[in-house]
Design an enzyme around this catalytic site. Sequence first.
Site, mmCIF file in Angstrom:
data_model
loop_
_atom_site.group_PDB
_atom_site.id
_atom_site.type_symbol
_atom_site.label_atom_id
_atom_site.label_comp_id
_atom_site.label_asym_id
_atom_site.label_seq_id
_atom_site.Cartn_x
_atom_site.Cartn_y
_atom_site.Cartn_z
ATOM 1 C CG HIS A 113 71.203 91.572 106.770
ATOM 2 N ND1 HIS A 113 70.813 92.033 107.992
ATOM 3 C CD2 HIS A 113 71.443 92.679 106.032
ATOM 4 C CE1 HIS A 113 70.821 93.359 108.000
ATOM 5 N NE2 HIS A 113 71.207 93.766 106.806
ATOM 6 C CG ASP A 117 74.644 94.412 107.304
ATOM 7 O OD1 ASP A 117 73.956 94.810 106.338
ATOM 8 O OD2 ASP A 117 74.929 95.132 108.269
ATOM 9 C CG ASN A 134 68.385 99.539 103.180
ATOM 10 O OD1 ASN A 134 68.447 98.453 102.608
ATOM 11 N ND2 ASN A 134 69.332 99.969 103.991
ATOM 12 C CG PHE A 185 77.665 103.642 108.898
ATOM 13 C CD1 PHE A 185 78.394 103.339 110.035
ATOM 14 C CD2 PHE A 185 77.081 104.901 108.798
ATOM 15 C CE1 PHE A 185 78.535 104.278 111.063
ATOM 16 C CE2 PHE A 185 77.218 105.839 109.803
ATOM 17 C CZ PHE A 185 77.942 105.540 110.940
ATOM 18 C CG HIS A 198 73.186 93.952 111.807
ATOM 19 N ND1 HIS A 198 72.580 94.613 112.839
ATOM 20 C CD2 HIS A 198 72.735 94.555 110.673
ATOM 21 C CE1 HIS A 198 71.812 95.573 112.361
ATOM 22 N NE2 HIS A 198 71.883 95.547 111.053
ATOM 23 C CG HIS A 209 78.484 101.787 100.493
ATOM 24 N ND1 HIS A 209 77.270 102.416 100.446
ATOM 25 C CD2 HIS A 209 78.547 101.180 101.700
ATOM 26 C CE1 HIS A 209 76.625 102.218 101.584
ATOM 27 N NE2 HIS A 209 77.373 101.460 102.359
ATOM 28 C CG HIS A 231 69.198 98.275 111.958
ATOM 29 N ND1 HIS A 231 70.326 98.294 111.173
ATOM 30 C CD2 HIS A 231 69.297 99.353 112.780
ATOM 31 C CE1 HIS A 231 71.076 99.342 111.517
ATOM 32 N NE2 HIS A 231 70.475 99.999 112.491
ATOM 33 C CG HIS A 243 71.952 96.166 102.542
ATOM 34 N ND1 HIS A 243 70.825 96.827 102.938
ATOM 35 C CD2 HIS A 243 72.519 95.669 103.669
ATOM 36 C CE1 HIS A 243 70.718 96.743 104.262
ATOM 37 N NE2 HIS A 243 71.726 96.043 104.723
ATOM 38 N NE ARG A 257 74.256 100.090 99.470
ATOM 39 C CZ ARG A 257 73.879 99.960 100.737
ATOM 40 N NH1 ARG A 257 72.660 100.274 101.098
ATOM 41 N NH2 ARG A 257 74.704 99.502 101.639
#
Lengths: 309, 432
Positions: free
Chosen positions: B61, B306, B96, B324, B234, B310, B181, B63, B65
Amino acid sequence: MNDLKWAHRHLLGISDLSKEEIFYLLEKANDFRNFLEKSPKRLANLKGYFLVNLFFEPSTRTRVSFEIAAKLLGMEVINFSTSLSSVQKGENLRDTVLTLSQMKVDILVVRHRESGLPLYFAGFLPFHIVNAGDGIREHPTQALLDLLTIKRQFGKVSGLRVAIVGDITHSRVARSLCVGLVKLGNSVVVSGPITLVPRSIEEVGAEIVFPVERAVQDVDIVYLLRIQRERQEAGYFPSLKEYSIFYGFDSKVMQLVRKSFVLMHPGPVNRGVEIASELVEAPFSLIQEQVTCGLAVRMAVLDTLIGSD
Amino acid sequence: MKRILIKRGTLVLVDKGVLADRDLLIEGNRIVRIDRGIQDPQAYVIDASGFLVGPGLVNMHVHFRELENSAGGDGLLAEMRAALKGGFTTIVVMPNTNPPLDEPLVVRYLGYRCREIGLVNVYPAGAITRGLEGQKMSEIGLLKQAGAVAFSDDGKSVMDSHLLYLALMYAKYFDVPFILHEEDISVSGEGQIHEGAVAFRRGLKGIPRVAEDSLIARDLVIGYYTGARVHFTHVSTYFAVELLRWFRDKALISADVTPHHLLLTEEAVDREGVFAKVKPPLREKRDVEALKEGIRDGVITVLASDHAPHKGKSKEMVFSEAAFGISNLEIAFPLYVKALVDEGVLDWVGLWKRMSLNPMQVLGMPEKGFLAEGAEADVTVVDPETEWEVNIENFESQGRNCPFNGWSLRGWPVYTIVGGKILMRERSILEP
């Protein structure tokens, strides 16, 4: 076989017929199929009888097939479709068919999107009723024409292995054919997107096999079903492109089947979706022959039902 | 062909459940020998005295961006370097991204770019629904063909039960897991943090446990009914653990947690502010205890992270408008050591197995994720004792949004070997 005493007033589904009755119809239909090669081909068996085609769903091939079959037997035919009928004006369905009954027709061929509507009609109408497709329940003349096509191809209609591929869930064709094949002692495998293959089909004796590539191996017949875009819109599979790649019959799948296999489809075909366009008219395709057998089967059904009076 | 000999280390044999003092020889991209006292004068030798040598860590998991270069640098490269630094040889990227992984072409592009960069193994998770909008099923078969190993709308839940039911059924044909999720957005709404004492005191809208629990309950039932492979990611509440426990022998389910849900509670928001803003929110002590118990008794079999980087200003704003997410890819393993090994919940083998073999099993690759002769040479070497401080300024990730800055941790990865290549050595990334 020919001395079988026909016991049904209507033809509502394959499920209602015994193995002997199916063989009886197929034998008679086979004679008509041979007869269709001749000209002139007009008979007078049912001269003076009236048939009404009552179609609440769009159909060309089934309606025309019934019409030609009836005319070849000497019958008068009235085509009655919803766009011309008072059903459009809101007239109650029961009243509509009761009116027909007062016009003293002899046989009603009915197609409707409601499963079981022909059974309902059979409960109160005085004439013969032939189910030309009710919802997702039955399409008995389609199953009979498929069986006749198979019988003429293989010289038998038992002991074969058939793969039915596609939208089983919403297919009256698949239901009737599956019941008919199993009844006559064939083995049936079904495949397609899992969302379109109901587990409950195992209860009528079919075997569910995934993926499609495995289902079509070692079968005598691959029977493809028409895929409707509205099933995609309802979310059963993501796109026609994905359908054609993973569930469609193309040259890649051709490598996996027996050399002696034949291909069938109830039509009309979505070229490039459930079948690659170039395979529709290939030598192993019985799709065109199915249409002619359809005519013969419908002649046999009309002749049998009215002949039983 | 160059060989690598890792000597005098303690091997973490996750498939056998033991630690063993053995040497390990790599040739090309394979582990060729595991034995005592291997001699190979031509090999490059790593002295692993005092270190743990285990299968490459897997994080299912993560991310990314963005898939394209932007003004802020190359996001893909930065996050892959962060993975290496964290000892991860394989990561699963959630869909995503911008653009989202809902088109076969985009999934292919991600795979192509990651292979071109050539650091860690990157497996894309395809979107369950187009645009992650929860309206129409993605082309699951074509996405798998393009390289997607799992499916998720992570960041959102599939709120339409019928759509999820059909998607799970449909995807069984392709034998792919779904990573769900779980958040009922009609319940979580504009919630910012866990609906508890801190939310009340700070006057923030709360996210109650029921937002998560109710969807987990629904999807356990749908998963059970369809017979599909469903992975709950998560997980954060005590009741979710109870639900999972009830279904564990009934359905093909699995679950993961994050390190922050094991180490922090809602009170972290008071200390760390927006850096502790994450979904699902940090909960309460009873939830943390239940998660640990779930890990201990095997209800939760995977430890993920997760990782949600950012960059720039997305956290520098008023709480309710801040993004978040927590950036944790390069510190996930030491964080888990603190949360689970130091607390006696798991031993080293148990920890490592949940970060290598178990995620590979969930992803349908049970032949990967453990050390064996003939296996791919994805290896992580960890120093189990030395303590270093977390310093977000040194993060490779573009995300510095991390509430663990300044924490002193042990169990840092010191070597990361991917496909037989040493790409991280003594906590420094080697340029490829």
